[in-house]
Design a protein around this motif. Structure first.
Motif, PDB file in Angstrom:
ATOM      1  N   VAL A 109     -16.136  46.844 -58.720  1.00 35.89           N
ATOM      2  CA  VAL A 109     -15.004  47.739 -58.464  1.00 35.89           C
ATOM      3  C   VAL A 109     -14.590  48.434 -59.746  1.00 35.89           C
ATOM      4  CG1 VAL A 109     -12.581  47.850 -57.749  1.00 35.89           C
ATOM      5  CG2 VAL A 109     -14.137  46.253 -56.618  1.00 35.89           C
ATOM      6  N   CYS A 110     -14.380  49.745 -59.665  1.00 35.29           N
ATOM      7  CA  CYS A 110     -13.888  50.421 -60.863  1.00 35.29           C
ATOM      8  C   CYS A 110     -12.605  51.204 -60.606  1.00 35.29           C
ATOM      9  CB  CYS A 110     -14.967  51.313 -61.468  1.00 35.29           C
ATOM     10  SG  CYS A 110     -15.494  52.600 -60.352  1.00 35.29           S
ATOM     11  N   ALA A 111     -12.328  51.502 -59.333  1.00 35.31           N
ATOM     12  CA  ALA A 111     -11.098  52.265 -59.077  1.00 35.31           C
ATOM     13  C   ALA A 111     -10.669  52.116 -57.628  1.00 35.31           C
ATOM     14  CB  ALA A 111     -11.316  53.737 -59.396  1.00 35.31           C
ATOM     15  N   GLY A 112      -9.420  52.532 -57.384  1.00 33.69           N
ATOM     16  CA  GLY A 112      -8.915  52.550 -56.020  1.00 33.69           C
ATOM     17  C   GLY A 112      -8.328  53.918 -55.727  1.00 33.69           C
ATOM     18  N   ALA A 113      -8.497  54.367 -54.475  1.00 29.28           N
ATOM     19  CA  ALA A 113      -7.890  55.635 -54.066  1.00 29.28           C
ATOM     20  C   ALA A 113      -6.611  55.331 -53.305  1.00 29.28           C
ATOM     21  CB  ALA A 113      -8.859  56.414 -53.188  1.00 29.28           C
ATOM     22  N   TRP A 114      -5.521  55.926 -53.739  1.00 26.72           N
ATOM     23  CA  TRP A 114      -4.204  55.572 -53.196  1.00 26.72           C
ATOM     24  C   TRP A 114      -3.478  56.776 -52.623  1.00 26.72           C
ATOM     25  CZ3 TRP A 114      -2.278  50.509 -53.582  1.00 26.72           C
ATOM     26  CH2 TRP A 114      -2.976  49.649 -54.437  1.00 26.72           C
ATOM     27  N   ARG A 115      -2.560  56.467 -51.752  1.00 31.72           N
ATOM     28  CA  ARG A 115      -1.635  57.457 -51.232  1.00 31.72           C
ATOM     29  C   ARG A 115      -0.248  56.859 -51.399  1.00 31.72           C
ATOM     30  NH1 ARG A 115      -3.848  57.381 -46.318  1.00 31.72           N
ATOM     31  NH2 ARG A 115      -2.035  56.711 -45.148  1.00 31.72           N
ATOM     32  N   MET A 116       0.679  57.670 -51.837  1.00 31.26           N
ATOM     33  CA  MET A 116       2.023  57.148 -52.069  1.00 31.26           C
ATOM     34  C   MET A 116       3.039  58.115 -51.476  1.00 31.26           C
ATOM     35  SD  MET A 116       3.714  56.125 -55.732  1.00 31.26           S
ATOM     36  CE  MET A 116       4.106  57.751 -56.366  1.00 31.26           C
TER      37      MET A 116
END
Ligand code: SF4
Lengths: 227, 621
Positions: A109-116
């Motif tokens: 894992v290197c990153a996460g895609a988020w919604r805020m």
């Protein structure tokens, strides 16, 4: 046999912490009657690994875990058995074989895609005006919690992207053992820039990103499947 | 009233331990509201973690939902932070399943496990939009029912609960639901419903009885005021546990609860006849579930829950006829699935050494022994058929078996207690310690820990001690000090004791009458709730409440009652006769023991009902 599972931690389970989620998932697996592998030793537990812990308050739309089995089986059968053993707000979306020799998910894992989403419109107004200002910075110092306490780090390089679209903040944030930026840390940093209190927000982690050596980032499930 | 899900979500973001209020657990039952004919709100008047650990809740929840036409949803007592938010937001107490307000249900049922939960009942109704007093409830408000052990003295809750179900709930619950369903569409007034309920065996409707008092405050008479109400309400007894409903699916919480495991009720009732023990009388006679039924249930439950732990539940699991077979059977069936089996309430004279060895394979926790009193004389008074030798044998077995942590449960304030009995409690601690050191060092586990704990005795209705006074609080505190002084000199033993103030209030309410309703209401209105949580308990407010209502708590707790005094709970027939209880009280005063029913029927009264008690009318030995 190693199986990768994509699942959704639904809206109703938003407030579930990582430990509760792990315990719940273990019970789902036990209910399923799948030929699970257990650890050796005095207190055997199911061999179950989450790619990345998801914090309390966040929905996970495509979370990923690995389950190890004692024998080989058809992945679609696996998926059926596990699906019927999960409560309604924990949905199994996809299952696939993980090739032997693939490193531990966590290390990929290197990153996460988020919604805020910012709850109150006034704060939202002020905050969305800060997006460009934030991105224009070359360094943004923030406190990061580590095992050995808090440490001040530069989070700017960990913010891979940040965008405000249709009332939502979309962001891709680095998530590695050595370096990461949690959405809450980014939010605080933006609020500091805007000189405002930290508002209440809702969070969705849309998917996880992995990285194969030398190649770019790719959605973790795709990377694992292709392997 | 449609609950606003968004606003509930917003509250959950702010509270501690949100999973308490979240719902959506595995095996939670979701049914269409509009397509079910009866809506039952099951209320446990304590927090989620406690209520969800309770077996009775799971049985009744499963039972009502097993009827296709009915819906049962759960309510628990919210914690103070949530209550504050709910009031602020104007959100009523809502069910975990479909998030409907308490007042929208046709009936709501409280389970009464301990007296200190009574203010929570008021709090939950109040938060849920249900009128507190029965007499003021409107036609379309829920019918409020209650059951459980404390329902055997329903009177302190007479103002607030429309009808009580006495005894085993598996059958009477269905009758009560049917009656309420029929009434719901009948257009008749509430009174008609209550009268119909009173005609069901095992149902007590307090408003259908009038109480008169003597000048000294004791009850002169309690009489039915309508033909539907019986002189005495006989408790319900499920005669065959094998055919009785038992859930094969139970909700599995996301978050940790107190007893986070499968509980298998192996039997109900107890044959031993300890004189302080109310459950021992209330759940008479003893009834066992068959080995086969239990093994089947265990497998079903394991498959439907995924729990990794199973525990046997009953008043005295060691007395189960085929305990060793049961444990072996469970281990064999569940071993591959890596389920561990634990025995929670081991009696010190009933554990097979072998089964100790079998359970320990899985894990070693601390072992609990309950000698209850410090000397043989006092143990004879309370009819706790356990000798010091038994205790020491079992302690030695446990230490040799690798345990190093032992808890000793005792009580202070028992009738006829002397200083010698108190010293005896400390002495037991010393002897258990000595027992540990006699086990060769290489055979015993390290880290000896002996905890002696003393609770304050609370005389309960339907026990031989129902006539006794509870010791005053100052006397109880003195007694705690005496034991403390004795134990201080013993290495490796620690002493724990319970707050005597809580026991005092328990004593008031356990044998209280309906006048206490005003005290309860006052206390609640002045901020008392969650009283069993020490951080919330407000003793002073309770004392104010008694004063404001012109009632003396000592009248209820610390008064010796006359042989023929009319008790508030006389309206209930618990199966065991008053004559038997009095006889037992007389024997207690002579320190005379009564043998176990399995050695011959003692004529407690249950034998009046043919076919109910398997040991009844056998020849005495
Ligand atoms: S009827 Fe006899 S055997 Fe049965 S519980 Fe009563 S005393 Fe015991």
């Amino acid at each position: 046999m190693r199986i990768g599972v994509v699942f959704e931690k639904g809206e109703r389970l938003r407030h579930l912490g990582h430990l509760d989620l792990m315990r719940t998932m273990q019970r789902c697996l036990r209910r399923s009657g799948l030929p699970l592998s257990y650890s050796k030793g005095f207190n055997p537990h199911i061999l179950l690994y989450f790619a990345s812990a998801l914090s309390v308050g966040a929905v996970g739309e495509h979370e990923i875990m690995e389950v190890d089995l004692d024998r080989n089986m058809d992945v679609s059968q696996f998926m059926n058995l596990l699906s019927v053993s999960c409560p309604p707000d924990l949905r199994i979306l996809q299952a696939f074989e993980i090739r032997e020799g693939t490193p531990a998910l966590m290390s990929l894992v290197c990153a996460g895609a988020w919604r805020m989403e910012v709850q109150d419109p006034v704060s939202d107004q002020r905050l969305c005006g800060q997006v460009d200002a934030f991105l224009a910075q070359t360094t943004v110092m923030a406190m990061r919690k580590t095992k050995s306490g808090e440490k001040e780090v530069d989070i700017r390089p960990s913010v891979f992207s940040l965008e405000y679209r249709e009332g939502m903040y979309h962001m891709v944030l680095e998530s590695r053992e050595a370096r990461s930026c949690k959405p809450g840390v980014l939010l605080e940093a933006m609020c500091r820039l805007a000189v405002m209190d930290v508002p209440r927000v809702r969070l969705w982690r849309e998917y996880l990103l992995g990285e194969r050596q030398g190649e770019g980032m790719e959605r973790l499930e795709r990377l694992l499947c292709a392997n | 009233m449609q609950m606003d899900s968004e606003r509930i979500e917003a509250m959950l973001e702010k509270v501690q331990k949100a999973p308490r209020y979240m719902g959506g657990e595995m095996n939670a039952v979701i049914k269409p509201w509009d397509q079910t004919a009866l809506h039952y709100g099951f209320c446990f008047p304590d927090t989620y973690e406690i209520g969800m650990s309770h077996l009775g809740m799971k049985i009744l929840y499963g039972l009502v939902n097993a009827q296709p036409d009915w819906l049962c949803e759960r309510f628990f007592m919210p914690w103070t932070d949530m209550i504050a938010l709910m009031k602020e937001e104007g959100i009523p107490l809502f069910s975990l399943e479909s998030r409907k307000a308490l007042c929208q249900f046709d009936m709501i049922g409280f389970t009464l496990q301990y007296e200190m939960s009574y203010t929570n009942i008021l709090a939950m109704m109040d938060l849920g939009g249900v009128t507190l007093k029965c007499a003021e409830r409107k036609r379309d408000e829920p019918i409020v029912v209650a059951g459980g052990p404390c329902a055997f003295n329903p009177e302190p809750l007479a103002d607030f609960v429309d009808a009580f179900m006495i005894g085993d709930g598996e059958e009477v619950t269905l009758d009560v639901c049917r009656t309420i369903q029929a009434w719901k569409t009948s257009g008749q007034d509430r009174q008609a419903c209550l009268k119909a309920l009173a005609e069901i065996e095992g149902v007590y409707v307090p408003s259908l009885y009038d109480v008169t008092y003597h000048e000294d405050g004791t009850i002169a008479a309690m009489r039915p005021n309508c033909p539907q109400a019986p002189e005495k309400v006989r408790k319900c007894i499920v005669t065959d546990l094998n055919s009785a409903y038992y859930p094969e699916k139970i909700p599995v919480p996301f978050t940790e609860i107190v007893h986070d495991r499968i509980m298998l009720e192996i039997m109900r009732g107890c044959t031993r006849g300890c004189r302080f023990c109310q459950a021992g009388i209330l759940y008479r006679p003893v009834r066992e579930r068959s080995l086969d039924r239990l093994l089947d249930l265990a497998c079903e439950l394991e498959e439907s829950t995924g729990y990794e732990d199973i525990s046997l539940s009953s008043l005295s699991s060691g007395d189960y006829t085929c305990l060793a077979d049961l444990i072996r059977g469970l281990m064999k069936k569940l071993q591959d699935r890596r389920v561990s089996v634990s025995l929670p309430s081991l009696r010190i004279d009933s554990v097979l050494k072998e089964s100790l060895e079998e359970t320990q394979k899985e894990r070693k926790t601390s072992l609990t022994f309950a000698p209850e009193a410090g000397t043989q004389r006092l143990r004879d008074v309370i009819n706790k058929g356990v000798t010091e030798e038994d205790l020491m044998d079992k302690a030695r077995d446990a230490f040799e078996g690798g345990w190093s942590s032992v808890k000793l449960y005792t009580m202070i304030g028992l009738p006829t207690e002397t200083e010698e009995d108190l010293a005896g409690i400390a002495d037991l601690g010393a002897k258990v310690t000595a027992c540990y050191f006699r086990v060769p060092r290489e055979k015993r586990a390290k880290g000896l820990r002996v905890v002696v704990s003393a609770s304050s005795f609370v005389p309960k209705p339907f026990t031989p001690f129902q006539w006794c006074a509870q010791d005053t609080q100052s006397l109880l505190r003195e007694k705690q000090e005496i034991i403390k002084a004795h134990i201080r000199n013993i290495k490796g033993v620690t002493f724990n004791y319970h707050e005597s103030r809580t026991s005092f209030l328990e004593a008031c309410f356990s044998r209280g009458d309906r006048r206490l309703g005003s005290v309860l209401l006052y206390a609640y209105q002045h901020g008392c709730m969650l009283d069993s949580w020490s951080e919330c308990f407000q003793y002073d407010v309770w004392m104010q409440a008694f004063e404001a209502c012109g009632l003396d708590p000592a009248f209820y707790a610390n008064r010796v009652r006359g042989r023929d005094e009319v008790f508030p709970w006389d309206v209930i027939d618990a199966g065991v006769t008053r004559a038997f209880l009095w006889h037992e009280w007389e024997k207690a005063r002579r320190a005379e023991v009564t043998p176990d029913c399995r050695q011959g029927c003692q004529g407690c009264g249950i034998q009046r009902y043919p076919g109910v008690c398997q040991y009844a009318n056998r020849r005495r030995v």
